[in-house]
Design a protein around this motif. Structure first.
Motif, PDB file in Angstrom:
ATOM      1  N   ALA A  44       8.210   9.530   7.102  1.00 34.11           N
ATOM      2  CA  ALA A  44       9.300  10.275   6.463  1.00 34.11           C
ATOM      3  C   ALA A  44       8.843  11.717   6.325  1.00 34.11           C
ATOM      4  O   ALA A  44       8.215  12.097   5.343  1.00 34.11           O
ATOM      5  CB  ALA A  44       9.626   9.662   5.091  1.00 34.11           C
ATOM      6  N   TRP A  45       9.128  12.522   7.314  1.00 35.31           N
ATOM      7  CA  TRP A  45       8.626  13.895   7.371  1.00 35.31           C
ATOM      8  C   TRP A  45       9.087  14.774   6.220  1.00 35.31           C
ATOM      9  O   TRP A  45       8.353  15.656   5.803  1.00 35.31           O
ATOM     10  CB  TRP A  45       8.970  14.515   8.714  1.00 35.31           C
ATOM     11  N   PRO A  46      10.275  14.561   5.639  1.00 31.08           N
ATOM     12  CA  PRO A  46      10.646  15.417   4.502  1.00 31.08           C
ATOM     13  C   PRO A  46       9.724  15.245   3.295  1.00 31.08           C
ATOM     14  O   PRO A  46       9.577  16.148   2.489  1.00 31.08           O
ATOM     15  CB  PRO A  46      12.067  14.946   4.149  1.00 31.08           C
ATOM     16  N   ILE A  47       9.118  14.069   3.136  1.00 36.08           N
ATOM     17  CA  ILE A  47       8.214  13.844   1.997  1.00 36.08           C
ATOM     18  C   ILE A  47       6.971  14.655   2.247  1.00 36.08           C
ATOM     19  O   ILE A  47       6.403  15.263   1.412  1.00 36.08           O
ATOM     20  CB  ILE A  47       7.878  12.362   1.819  1.00 36.08           C
ATOM     21  N   TRP A  62       0.840  -1.206   0.000  1.00 36.44           N
ATOM     22  CA  TRP A  62       0.000   0.000   0.000  1.00 36.44           C
ATOM     23  C   TRP A  62       0.862   1.238   0.000  1.00 36.44           C
ATOM     24  O   TRP A  62       0.556   2.223  -0.663  1.00 36.44           O
ATOM     25  CB  TRP A  62      -0.952   0.015   1.198  1.00 36.44           C
ATOM     26  N   THR A  63       1.946   1.212   0.748  1.00 29.60           N
ATOM     27  CA  THR A  63       2.851   2.353   0.803  1.00 29.60           C
ATOM     28  C   THR A  63       3.448   2.635  -0.571  1.00 29.60           C
ATOM     29  O   THR A  63       3.471   3.773  -1.025  1.00 29.60           O
ATOM     30  CB  THR A  63       3.972   2.098   1.830  1.00 29.60           C
ATOM     31  N   GLU A  64       3.920   1.596  -1.233  1.00 28.20           N
ATOM     32  CA  GLU A  64       4.479   1.771  -2.578  1.00 28.20           C
ATOM     33  C   GLU A  64       3.411   2.241  -3.554  1.00 28.20           C
ATOM     34  O   GLU A  64       3.678   3.109  -4.390  1.00 28.20           O
ATOM     35  CB  GLU A  64       5.100   0.462  -3.061  1.00 28.20           C
ATOM     36  N   PHE A  65       2.221   1.678  -3.467  1.00 33.00           N
ATOM     37  CA  PHE A  65       1.132   2.078  -4.358  1.00 33.00           C
ATOM     38  C   PHE A  65       0.800   3.555  -4.189  1.00 33.00           C
ATOM     39  O   PHE A  65       0.681   4.285  -5.176  1.00 33.00           O
ATOM     40  CB  PHE A  65      -0.116   1.223  -4.081  1.00 33.00           C
ATOM     41  N   GLY A 106       4.120   9.992   2.855  1.00 31.57           N
ATOM     42  CA  GLY A 106       5.118  10.409   3.840  1.00 31.57           C
ATOM     43  C   GLY A 106       4.721  10.024   5.254  1.00 31.57           C
ATOM     44  O   GLY A 106       5.562   9.583   6.049  1.00 31.57           O
ATOM     45  N   LEU A 107       3.444  10.148   5.582  1.00 29.94           N
ATOM     46  CA  LEU A 107       2.978   9.754   6.915  1.00 29.94           C
ATOM     47  C   LEU A 107       3.079   8.240   7.116  1.00 29.94           C
ATOM     48  O   LEU A 107       3.460   7.778   8.193  1.00 29.94           O
ATOM     49  CB  LEU A 107       1.535  10.217   7.126  1.00 29.94           C
TER      50      LEU A 107
END
Length: 64
Positions: free
Chosen positions: A61-64, A5-8, A56-57
């Motif tokens: 990964a806060w920079p995203i 799901w993250t990659e999608f 990002g959430l």
């Protein structure tokens, strides 16, 4: 399953934000009018940016 799901979400965000200017370019090409703004372009761009936020959430990964 979370990784898929993250990659999608990441891929979908990338595609939407990358392709978001296509409706505006097509509208400008078709009408020859650069003063109008395409609602489609801003809708796709906003969806892409929202998915980047979700991505990002999900990765924390806060920079995203």
């Amino acid at each position: 399953m979370l990784v898929r799901w993250t990659e999608f979400i990441g891929y979908l965000a990338a595609v939407l934000t990358t392709c978001s200017f296509v409706p505006q370019a097509w509208h400008t090409f078709r009408t020859r009018d650069v003063s109008g703004i395409s609602l489609g372009m801003y809708s796709v761009f906003a969806a892409g940016v929202a998915l980047w936020l979700v991505y990002g959430l999900m990765l924390a990964a806060w920079p995203i």
